[in-house]
Design a protein around this motif. Sequence first.
Motif, PDB file in Angstrom:
ATOM      1  N   LYS A 201       0.533  -3.204  -6.033  1.00  0.00           N
ATOM      2  CA  LYS A 201      -0.694  -2.416  -5.886  1.00  0.00           C
ATOM      3  C   LYS A 201      -0.488  -1.283  -4.888  1.00  0.00           C
ATOM      4  O   LYS A 201      -1.018  -0.190  -5.071  1.00  0.00           O
ATOM      5  N   ARG A 205      -1.070   2.595  -5.884  1.00  0.00           N
ATOM      6  CA  ARG A 205      -2.189   3.287  -5.249  1.00  0.00           C
ATOM      7  C   ARG A 205      -1.759   4.417  -4.321  1.00  0.00           C
ATOM      8  O   ARG A 205      -2.549   5.298  -4.021  1.00  0.00           O
ATOM      9  N   GLN A 255      -9.373  -1.169  -1.885  1.00  0.00           N
ATOM     10  CA  GLN A 255      -9.002  -1.061  -3.302  1.00  0.00           C
ATOM     11  C   GLN A 255      -7.764  -1.903  -3.617  1.00  0.00           C
ATOM     12  O   GLN A 255      -7.722  -2.646  -4.601  1.00  0.00           O
ATOM     13  N   GLU A 259      -7.657  -5.137  -6.151  1.00  0.00           N
ATOM     14  CA  GLU A 259      -6.792  -5.220  -7.334  1.00  0.00           C
ATOM     15  C   GLU A 259      -5.804  -6.374  -7.231  1.00  0.00           C
ATOM     16  O   GLU A 259      -5.544  -7.081  -8.207  1.00  0.00           O
TER      17      GLU A 259
END
Length: 297
Positions: A201, A205, A255, A259
């Motif tokens: 992630k 990101r 975030q 996720e």
Amino acid sequence: MQSETQRCGYVALIGRPNVGKSTLMNHLLQQKLAITSRKPQTTRHTLLGVDTQAQYQAIYVDTPGIHEPGDRQINRYMVREATAILKDVDIVVMLVEQDKWTAEDEMVASYLSNLRVPCLAAMNKVDQLADKSLLLPAMQRLGKLDLFTEIVPISALKGDGLANLRQEIFTRLPEHPHVFPPDQITDRPERYLIAEIIREKLMRRLGDEIPHRAAVVVEAFHQGDGGVDISADIYVERNGQKRIVIGKGGEKLKQIGEEARRDVEALLDQRVMLRLWVKVQSGWTNNPATLKRLGYD
Ligand code: GDP
Ligand code: MG
């Protein structure tokens, strides 16, 4: 009850960074084990994935891509890890990208010429070939290298050709009792898989700079009645990187955590509470002692 002789062996998945090794392993196992991304060098350690079907057991070894090592300790570590395992496997599967053959492929191939074990070529990403008539000539070019016992076109992403590839692998496995029980799919502990999910992630990101400077360690894992409570540390090299990972008002980290939590819940099949902490450990990607502490030994 076992009517037929068991066949079992180690199968190395090798190839330059980004050809789709981790995607292939996940698809063969029908489970997300290895993390993948558009960025090269996503995979840092070798990871075993066990595929058991009837009398066959293929133990896939997903390797970090083989590439020019450069001068960072961590890159040298990854190339060493990828080439060392070639000596210990029963079958090698080299992935290439459809009709492409690059200098990096050439380098990977240079490690194959002295191997005694069967070496298959998986021609991956054929879904990207707009003109399918290019496939046959590309296979013929690979064949001329005289390195491969078999050349199998596949799409690791879409699953095309994988049954065929699996068959070519299974029939070449040596006679040997199975090493893992049929329901086990990896040798790695859950903590490791969780840390890898978080790292994926981060890679997806964040911009190009941070991910190769980040390591993740799961510090706490508590099983409760309603689910699992997990704390993980994200190590970066500098304060500026820490600020980027956290983001404005903590948005970015939130975030990433959100996720990652969803994937970890799918992996563990239960509710997960995930806490992430960002820590600065300067120069970790180039410091042998720190690398060792973070699991790169
Ligand atoms: P690795 O570095 O060799 O492990 O490569 P990854 O498995 O991480 O894949 C690198 C990128 O290629 C990812 O963005 C994948 O989604 C993509 N990819 C892998 N296999 C295929 C495929 O068969 N077709 C297409 N179109 N993309 C693929
Ligand atoms: Mg990989």
